[in-house]
Write an enzyme that holds these catalytic residues in place. Structure first.
Site, PDB file in Angstrom:
ATOM      1  CB  SER A  18      41.613  27.865  44.021  1.00  0.00           C
ATOM      2  OG  SER A  18      40.800  26.738  44.222  1.00  0.00           O
ATOM      3  CG  ASP A  29      36.414  33.896  41.455  1.00  0.00           C
ATOM      4  OD1 ASP A  29      37.394  34.619  41.710  1.00  0.00           O
ATOM      5  OD2 ASP A  29      35.333  33.975  42.081  1.00  0.00           O
ATOM      6  CG  ASN A  47      41.997  36.866  43.937  1.00  0.00           C
ATOM      7  OD1 ASN A  47      42.369  37.342  45.011  1.00  0.00           O
ATOM      8  ND2 ASN A  47      40.715  36.769  43.626  1.00  0.00           N
ATOM      9  CG  HIS A  62      37.675  31.980  44.840  1.00  0.00           C
ATOM     10  ND1 HIS A  62      36.877  33.089  44.926  1.00  0.00           N
ATOM     11  CD2 HIS A  62      36.844  30.928  44.740  1.00  0.00           C
ATOM     12  CE1 HIS A  62      35.605  32.720  44.884  1.00  0.00           C
ATOM     13  NE2 HIS A  62      35.567  31.403  44.773  1.00  0.00           N
TER      14      HIS A  62
END
Length: 169
Positions: free
Chosen positions: A117, A126, A88, A90
């Site tokens: 990130s 996260d 992912n 972020h």
């Protein structure tokens, strides 16, 4: 998602999926001949919704899931099923500012840099290993929106690069 598709030289995009059937990205992907899957989660139990996504991913031969703009929390069971294969992007320099409102929080804290990130998705929000980051200066007078626009540009450069490195492993 569009940046990932356009940069796909070292990986193949075999499916574009969304929880929003009318998402512009779905039409964009379809126009480029990419397989798509959409399902609204409204009125569906989370387990059933994720089972439908999982079935579509498996049927398409997906090996790595690259989340892009997916704002729903995945269940621990779904993450465990795809452990180590979901990444992912972020909009903060993790581990700082997990969750939402990252740009406003960085400005309010008086930070001089923000950024983005790419990380492995785990059961912790996260919280997975960071695979790469890009810094963006916070300028005097920045608002959350102005900072977000510059961070988004950094995301579009960083994410395809990290995804290509990740799939080569």
């Amino acid at each position: 998602m569009m940046a990932l598709v356009e940069a796909a030289h070292n990986y193949d995009v075999v499916l574009v999926a969304s929880d929003k059937p009318d998402a512009a990205g779905i039409a964009w992907a379809h126009d480029r001949g990419l397989a798509t899957f959409t399902q609204s989660p409204k009125g569906i139990a989370k387990a059933d919704y994720e089972a439908a996504i999982d079935a579509a991913l498996v049927a398409a031969g997906v090996e790595v899931i690259a989340l892009a703009g997916y704002m729903r929390l995945l269940s621990d069971a779904f993450v465990a099923r795809w452990a180590g294969r979901i990444i992912n992007i972020h909009p903060s320099l993790l581990p700082k500012y997990k969750g939402l409102d990252t740009h406003a929080r960085a400005i309010a804290a008086g930070d001089t840099v923000a950024g983005c990130s790419v990380h492995i998705v785990t059961e912790e929000l996260d919280g997975g290993a960071v695979l790469g980051q890009a810094e963006v200066a916070i300028r005097p007078g920045d608002t959350p929106d102005s900072l977000a626009a510059r961070v988004l540009e950094a995301e579009h450069r960083l994410y395809p690069q990290i995804l290509a490195e990740f799939v080569r492993r």
